[in-house]
Write a protein that holds these residues in place. Structure first.
Motif, PDB file in Angstrom:
ATOM      1  N   ALA A 270     -12.902  24.556  31.277  1.00  0.00           N
ATOM      2  CA  ALA A 270     -13.132  24.811  32.700  1.00  0.00           C
ATOM      3  C   ALA A 270     -14.258  25.808  32.903  1.00  0.00           C
ATOM      4  O   ALA A 270     -15.163  25.588  33.720  1.00  0.00           O
ATOM      5  CB  ALA A 270     -11.847  25.320  33.350  1.00  0.00           C
ATOM      6  N   HIS A 271     -14.236  26.893  32.160  1.00  0.00           N
ATOM      7  CA  HIS A 271     -15.282  27.906  32.312  1.00  0.00           C
ATOM      8  C   HIS A 271     -16.640  27.377  31.871  1.00  0.00           C
ATOM      9  O   HIS A 271     -17.680  27.797  32.389  1.00  0.00           O
ATOM     10  CB  HIS A 271     -14.906  29.161  31.530  1.00  0.00           C
ATOM     11  N   GLY A 272     -16.638  26.430  30.948  1.00  0.00           N
ATOM     12  CA  GLY A 272     -17.887  25.818  30.543  1.00  0.00           C
ATOM     13  C   GLY A 272     -18.539  25.033  31.659  1.00  0.00           C
ATOM     14  O   GLY A 272     -19.760  24.800  31.642  1.00  0.00           O
ATOM     15  N   ARG A 273     -17.745  24.621  32.662  1.00  0.00           N
ATOM     16  CA  ARG A 273     -18.272  23.873  33.815  1.00  0.00           C
ATOM     17  C   ARG A 273     -18.362  24.734  35.070  1.00  0.00           C
ATOM     18  O   ARG A 273     -18.666  24.225  36.150  1.00  0.00           O
ATOM     19  CB  ARG A 273     -17.368  22.667  34.096  1.00  0.00           C
ATOM     20  N   GLY A 274     -18.041  26.016  34.955  1.00  0.00           N
ATOM     21  CA  GLY A 274     -18.078  26.889  36.122  1.00  0.00           C
ATOM     22  C   GLY A 274     -16.887  26.730  37.032  1.00  0.00           C
ATOM     23  O   GLY A 274     -16.944  27.091  38.213  1.00  0.00           O
ATOM     24  N   ILE A 275     -15.777  26.193  36.513  1.00  0.00           N
ATOM     25  CA  ILE A 275     -14.554  25.998  37.299  1.00  0.00           C
ATOM     26  C   ILE A 275     -13.552  27.086  36.937  1.00  0.00           C
ATOM     27  O   ILE A 275     -13.330  27.378  35.761  1.00  0.00           O
ATOM     28  CB  ILE A 275     -13.968  24.597  37.047  1.00  0.00           C
TER      29      ILE A 275
ATOM     30  N   VAL B 226      -8.379  17.554  28.415  1.00  0.00           N
ATOM     31  CA  VAL B 226      -8.817  18.488  29.454  1.00  0.00           C
ATOM     32  C   VAL B 226     -10.190  18.124  30.001  1.00  0.00           C
ATOM     33  O   VAL B 226     -10.489  18.383  31.183  1.00  0.00           O
ATOM     34  CB  VAL B 226      -8.805  19.943  28.931  1.00  0.00           C
ATOM     35  N   GLU B 227     -11.045  17.510  29.192  1.00  0.00           N
ATOM     36  CA  GLU B 227     -12.373  17.137  29.691  1.00  0.00           C
ATOM     37  C   GLU B 227     -12.272  16.028  30.726  1.00  0.00           C
ATOM     38  O   GLU B 227     -12.981  16.049  31.746  1.00  0.00           O
ATOM     39  CB  GLU B 227     -13.274  16.716  28.532  1.00  0.00           C
ATOM     40  N   LYS B 228     -11.396  15.047  30.507  1.00  0.00           N
ATOM     41  CA  LYS B 228     -11.226  13.984  31.493  1.00  0.00           C
ATOM     42  C   LYS B 228     -10.628  14.519  32.791  1.00  0.00           C
ATOM     43  O   LYS B 228     -11.007  14.093  33.891  1.00  0.00           O
ATOM     44  CB  LYS B 228     -10.327  12.877  30.918  1.00  0.00           C
ATOM     45  N   VAL B 229      -9.700  15.447  32.660  1.00  0.00           N
ATOM     46  CA  VAL B 229      -9.121  16.045  33.860  1.00  0.00           C
ATOM     47  C   VAL B 229     -10.191  16.797  34.645  1.00  0.00           C
ATOM     48  O   VAL B 229     -10.272  16.691  35.878  1.00  0.00           O
ATOM     49  CB  VAL B 229      -7.956  16.986  33.487  1.00  0.00           C
ATOM     50  N   LEU B 230     -11.038  17.510  33.965  1.00  0.00           N
ATOM     51  CA  LEU B 230     -12.106  18.253  34.639  1.00  0.00           C
ATOM     52  C   LEU B 230     -13.144  17.331  35.258  1.00  0.00           C
ATOM     53  O   LEU B 230     -13.725  17.647  36.307  1.00  0.00           O
ATOM     54  CB  LEU B 230     -12.760  19.233  33.667  1.00  0.00           C
ATOM     55  N   ASP B 231     -13.383  16.178  34.645  1.00  0.00           N
ATOM     56  CA  ASP B 231     -14.251  15.185  35.276  1.00  0.00           C
ATOM     57  C   ASP B 231     -13.695  14.807  36.648  1.00  0.00           C
ATOM     58  O   ASP B 231     -14.435  14.716  37.640  1.00  0.00           O
ATOM     59  CB  ASP B 231     -14.347  13.922  34.410  1.00  0.00           C
TER      60      ASP B 231
ATOM     61  N   GLY C  35      -5.529  27.496  26.122  1.00  0.00           N
ATOM     62  CA  GLY C  35      -6.783  27.913  25.496  1.00  0.00           C
ATOM     63  C   GLY C  35      -7.852  26.852  25.612  1.00  0.00           C
ATOM     64  O   GLY C  35      -9.018  27.147  25.931  1.00  0.00           O
ATOM     65  N   ASP C  36      -7.476  25.578  25.379  1.00  0.00           N
ATOM     66  CA  ASP C  36      -8.438  24.483  25.502  1.00  0.00           C
ATOM     67  C   ASP C  36      -8.907  24.309  26.941  1.00  0.00           C
ATOM     68  O   ASP C  36     -10.100  24.093  27.215  1.00  0.00           O
ATOM     69  CB  ASP C  36      -7.805  23.175  25.013  1.00  0.00           C
ATOM     70  N   ALA C  37      -7.968  24.400  27.883  1.00  0.00           N
ATOM     71  CA  ALA C  37      -8.295  24.154  29.289  1.00  0.00           C
ATOM     72  C   ALA C  37      -9.215  25.234  29.844  1.00  0.00           C
ATOM     73  O   ALA C  37     -10.185  24.936  30.559  1.00  0.00           O
ATOM     74  CB  ALA C  37      -7.008  24.077  30.120  1.00  0.00           C
ATOM     75  N   ILE C  38      -8.950  26.467  29.504  1.00  0.00           N
ATOM     76  CA  ILE C  38      -9.752  27.545  30.085  1.00  0.00           C
ATOM     77  C   ILE C  38     -11.162  27.553  29.505  1.00  0.00           C
ATOM     78  O   ILE C  38     -12.138  27.809  30.215  1.00  0.00           O
ATOM     79  CB  ILE C  38      -9.043  28.913  29.905  1.00  0.00           C
ATOM     80  N   LYS C  39     -11.283  27.219  28.240  1.00  0.00           N
ATOM     81  CA  LYS C  39     -12.613  27.149  27.636  1.00  0.00           C
ATOM     82  C   LYS C  39     -13.432  26.028  28.281  1.00  0.00           C
ATOM     83  O   LYS C  39     -14.612  26.209  28.631  1.00  0.00           O
ATOM     84  CB  LYS C  39     -12.489  26.918  26.137  1.00  0.00           C
TER      85      LYS C  39
ATOM     86  N   MET D  77      -8.173  40.118  29.274  1.00  0.00           N
ATOM     87  CA  MET D  77      -9.467  39.583  28.826  1.00  0.00           C
ATOM     88  C   MET D  77     -10.253  39.118  30.043  1.00  0.00           C
ATOM     89  O   MET D  77      -9.724  38.435  30.906  1.00  0.00           O
ATOM     90  CB  MET D  77      -9.240  38.407  27.853  1.00  0.00           C
ATOM     91  N   ALA D  78     -11.503  39.515  30.122  1.00  0.00           N
ATOM     92  CA  ALA D  78     -12.330  39.192  31.289  1.00  0.00           C
ATOM     93  C   ALA D  78     -12.829  37.757  31.250  1.00  0.00           C
ATOM     94  O   ALA D  78     -13.145  37.218  30.192  1.00  0.00           O
ATOM     95  CB  ALA D  78     -13.516  40.152  31.365  1.00  0.00           C
ATOM     96  N   SER D  79     -12.922  37.138  32.433  1.00  0.00           N
ATOM     97  CA  SER D  79     -13.474  35.794  32.549  1.00  0.00           C
ATOM     98  C   SER D  79     -14.984  35.839  32.367  1.00  0.00           C
ATOM     99  O   SER D  79     -15.651  36.770  32.825  1.00  0.00           O
ATOM    100  CB  SER D  79     -13.128  35.210  33.917  1.00  0.00           C
ATOM    101  N   PRO D  80     -15.567  34.830  31.702  1.00  0.00           N
ATOM    102  CA  PRO D  80     -17.028  34.806  31.541  1.00  0.00           C
ATOM    103  C   PRO D  80     -17.761  34.434  32.820  1.00  0.00           C
ATOM    104  O   PRO D  80     -18.980  34.570  32.894  1.00  0.00           O
ATOM    105  CB  PRO D  80     -17.221  33.737  30.463  1.00  0.00           C
ATOM    106  N   LEU D  81     -17.058  33.946  33.845  1.00  0.00           N
ATOM    107  CA  LEU D  81     -17.708  33.622  35.107  1.00  0.00           C
ATOM    108  C   LEU D  81     -17.947  34.900  35.898  1.00  0.00           C
ATOM    109  O   LEU D  81     -17.392  35.954  35.606  1.00  0.00           O
ATOM    110  CB  LEU D  81     -16.834  32.662  35.919  1.00  0.00           C
ATOM    111  N   ALA D  82     -18.765  34.806  36.942  1.00  0.00           N
ATOM    112  CA  ALA D  82     -18.952  35.952  37.847  1.00  0.00           C
ATOM    113  C   ALA D  82     -17.574  36.378  38.321  1.00  0.00           C
ATOM    114  O   ALA D  82     -16.781  35.566  38.783  1.00  0.00           O
ATOM    115  CB  ALA D  82     -19.834  35.552  39.012  1.00  0.00           C
ATOM    116  N   THR D  83     -17.269  37.651  38.219  1.00  0.00           N
ATOM    117  CA  THR D  83     -15.876  38.045  38.249  1.00  0.00           C
ATOM    118  C   THR D  83     -15.376  38.732  39.502  1.00  0.00           C
ATOM    119  O   THR D  83     -14.206  38.641  39.819  1.00  0.00           O
ATOM    120  CB  THR D  83     -15.593  38.983  37.055  1.00  0.00           C
ATOM    121  N   GLU D  84     -16.182  39.445  40.220  1.00  0.00           N
ATOM    122  CA  GLU D  84     -15.644  40.358  41.206  1.00  0.00           C
ATOM    123  C   GLU D  84     -14.978  39.620  42.375  1.00  0.00           C
ATOM    124  O   GLU D  84     -15.628  39.071  43.246  1.00  0.00           O
ATOM    125  CB  GLU D  84     -16.745  41.281  41.740  1.00  0.00           C
TER     126      GLU D  84
END
Length: 681
Positions: A86-91, A31-36, A80-84, A1-8
């Motif tokens: 993280a990608h929402g923040r561009g990480i 996961v949101e607190k960890v990403l903060d 699944g929670d972490a990747i959603k 499955m491809a990442s929604p971020l810029a990929t190459e």
């Protein structure tokens, strides 16, 4: 499955990472607190525990056990929670996999997957984990099923494989020996022609087994890389020297002598070989595995990250559990360095490549016996320290990479290559080094470098053969080298400096057109004092230089690096640096700084990048706070006054003035480190 971020191949651009090494009890993390926390730290990628020993997602594979505490999550799926999120923040989110052990129920069902000691015993951990063997079906087959499941479900940005090796030693530092599982018992004779596996380092075929084990890991790495590239082509693989991202873990360890330059050594060796391949330095925030809640000294941890970026590596902070649960004291300094790296990613660290003209070769364990390797490593470290203290810019070149560096063209940038007591060289390396000298460059050999028995392999060597050698202390103690004494001078009045011989000295036949420097003072009694005299100067050199083709080769026929490492006398260090001077191989860039400061040279576009690393806080077992360095200068010979320079820590210009035909850059006060950008060269 491809990442929604810029990929190459996102990992081609410099990045900072944060690793949460999860415990079973962390399955319900927010996961949101960890990403903060990760965003505030300055990292752009998150490495999270995902699978192997325990799955932090709802796996359907019967041999891949789910973390039972996933039931505390509403989704039942931490990954699944972490990747959603993280990608929402561009990480970026990367998966940490550990396939080195399995649960006991899996081991009972699949005993052929497991490590076996030479006596047939399992290797167990904490009573409920069993080590597996990379040769066995678990690694060779089942790992690919787990990777297929993950890449089918999640748009992951990368993978890291922990401890993918033959586990001779367990977490308690207990040695178990070489694996004797059914697959190893079958494959070792097939691959080597040797009927019996060794038990451990004491066995005569252990060195053959090391090469066999490396071959198994290299083959497995290549298969995993191809598998991931097919299913997730934009997910970077962190695994070994042939993966997308080269990896080194920077850590301290109980009972291990601290090498203060370990991080910069590893990054430099990787980057000298292939500057276009990223290097990740995963830096451990705790003392060692038995003390995972004891935080590392903050300034020691900062050295991991500073040394990493000074050579072009990517910094990573590695913690146990979830941020905030364990009060690691190094967070503040780690964040400062990580955010600095992020701030200057575009202007400095993207496209930054090594540019020193001297290369110091790091010995390869697989090309030597254990004893030989220990001696050549000591030689390497002694020479490293001497070059660093005299601020002679250099890169580390891994011995095993020399032929590859010739093929990819990276060897061409060096004016001088130093080979520290390496013994017999591979034929490929011999051919490459002779061509290197013939084309106009220099090599410096010390100790046994290039010796096959009593014959010298390198045509460029100033010596033709070895007559004999001494290495026992009763043979070499109270021997020295010093400047050549004038004929007729008082034999008991010696010219300075007197440099003690130490380790091993090789007596050689020399080519006719060589020049000899210094002479040996032969042994004399050294006790009692009434009889401590009579050292006579004999016709054996301190070092020799000869021409070969368009270049030159110098040979210090004794272990000068080991001498400096063990004795610490600056006359030893300075004598070696004189060899570089006599080859006319001194770099145009020099520094007037205390010897506790390390400088590294890189280039980005048309700019010179000089990292100035303050190591004055070095202690026997770690680093403490550094002493601020004031009044330092960097001089660039032949540059006149046309240069400009800027300090990135202050983000202010440095004063540059001319002295003769040289440009002298005045440095600001150096605390932890600074980065000086020089333009106009």
């Amino acid at each position: 499955m491809a990442s929604p971020l810029a990929t190459e191949q996102w990992w081609r651009k410099p990045f900072g990472m944060f690793q949460t090494n999860l415990r079973e009890i962390n399955a319900d993390m927010d996961v949101e607190k960890v990403l903060d926390f990760i965003e505030a730290h300055g990292a752009q990628a998150w490495l999270i525990g995902t699978g192997g020993i325990l799955a932090y997602y709802p796996t359907d594979l019967p041999f891949h056990l789910r973390n039972p505490l996933l039931t505390k999550r509403a989704s039942g799926d931490l990954i699944g929670d972490a990747i959603k999120a993280a990608h929402g923040r561009g990480i970026r989110l990367l998966c940490r996999m550990d396939f080195s052990k399995v649960q006991p129920s899996v081991a009972v069902e699949h005993p052929d997957w497991c490590f076996r000691s030479p006596k047939g015993a399992l290797q167990t951990h904490t009573g409920d984990l069993v080590s597996v063997c990379p040769c066995g079906p678990y690694y060779q087959e089942k790992v690919f099923q787990i990777l297929d499941e993950l890449t089918s479900r999640y748009p992951v940005d990368g993978f890291f494989f922990n401890w993918m090796s033959f586990n001779e030693t367990d977490y308690n530092k207990v040695y178990h020996g070489v694996c004797h599982c059914p697959t190893c018992l079958r494959e070792f004779p097939l691959k080597t022609g040797i009927s019996e596996l060794p038990d451990g380092p004491q066995s005569p075929t252990y060195d053959v087994w090391l090469k066999f084990a490396k071959g198994v890991i290299d083959d497995l790495t290549a298969r995993i890389r191809a598998f991931i590239a097919e299913r997730a082509p934009n997910a970077g693989l962190i695994l070994g020297t042939t993966a997308d991202i080269m990896f080194h873990e920077a850590n301290n360890a109980l009972g291990r002598e601290l090498w203060h330059h370990a991080t910069t050594e590893w990054v430099s060796a990787f980057r000298s070989y292939r500057a276009n391949v990223p290097v990740l330095i995963n830096s451990v925030t705790f003392l060692d595995m038995p003390y995972r809640m004891a935080g590392e000294e903050p300034h020691h941890f900062a050295q991991y990250l500073i040394q990493a970026i000074s050579r072009g590596g990517n910094p990573s902070t590695y913690i146990m559990g979830v941020p905030g649960q364990i009060p690691y004291p190094c967070y503040d300094l780690a964040g400062q360095v990580t955010r600095f790296h992020k701030k200057w990613t575009e202007e400095v660290y993207t496209g930054m490549n090594p540019s020193a003209q001297t290369g110091l070769v790091r010995p390869d364990r697989l090309q030597q016996t254990g004893e030989q390797y220990a001696q050549s490593q000591t030689e390497f470290r002694g020479l490293y320290s001497g070059l660093q203290q005299r601020h002679i810019p250099f890169d580390v070149i891994a011995q095993e990479f020399i032929p590859g560096m010739q093929q990819n063209g990276s060897l061409k940038r060096y004016k001088t290559i130093i080979l520290p007591d390496l013994g017999k060289l591979s034929q490929n390396a011999v051919t490459v080094l002779d061509e290197f000298v013939n084309n106009g460059s220099n090599i410096i050999l010390t100790g046994s470098s290039g010796l096959d028995g009593d014959a010298f392999q390198l045509k460029s060597s100033p010596a033709t053969s070895r007559k004999s050698f001494i290495s026992k202390r009763d043979q070499i103690w109270s021997s020295y080298v010093c400047p050549i004494m004038e004929p007729g001078s008082d034999p008991q009045v010696y010219p300075a400096p007197i440099v003690p011989l130490y380790g091993a000295y090789h007596f050689c036949e020399w080519k006719a057109d060589t020049k000899q420097y210094l002479k040996m003072l032969d042994q004399a009694p050294f006790a009692p004092p009434e009889k401590a005299y009579g050292n006579k100067q004999v016709n054996e050199p301190g070092y020799v230089i000869g021409k070969y083709g368009q270049g030159s080769a110098a040979y210090v026929s004794w272990t000068i690096g080991r001498a400096y490492h063990d004795l610490g006398l600056t006359v030893i260090r300075d004598m070696f640096c004189d060899v570089i001077r006599d080859l006319d191989a001194v770099d145009a860039i020099s520094a007037d700084l205390p010897e506790q400061v390390e400088i590294t040279l890189n280039r980005v576009a048309d700019k010179l990048v000089v990292h100035v690393v303050n190591m004055s806080g070095a202690r026997n077992t770690n680093f403490g706070p550094p002493i601020p360095i004031r009044g330092g200068t960097i001089t660039i010979a032949g540059a006149g006054g046309k240069l400009t320079a800027k300090s990135l820590i202050d983000n202010l210009p440095c004063d540059v003035h001319s002295k003769a035909d040289h440009a002298v850059i005045a440095l600001p006060e150096i605390d932890l480190f600074d980065v000086i950008i020089v333009s106009g060269l």
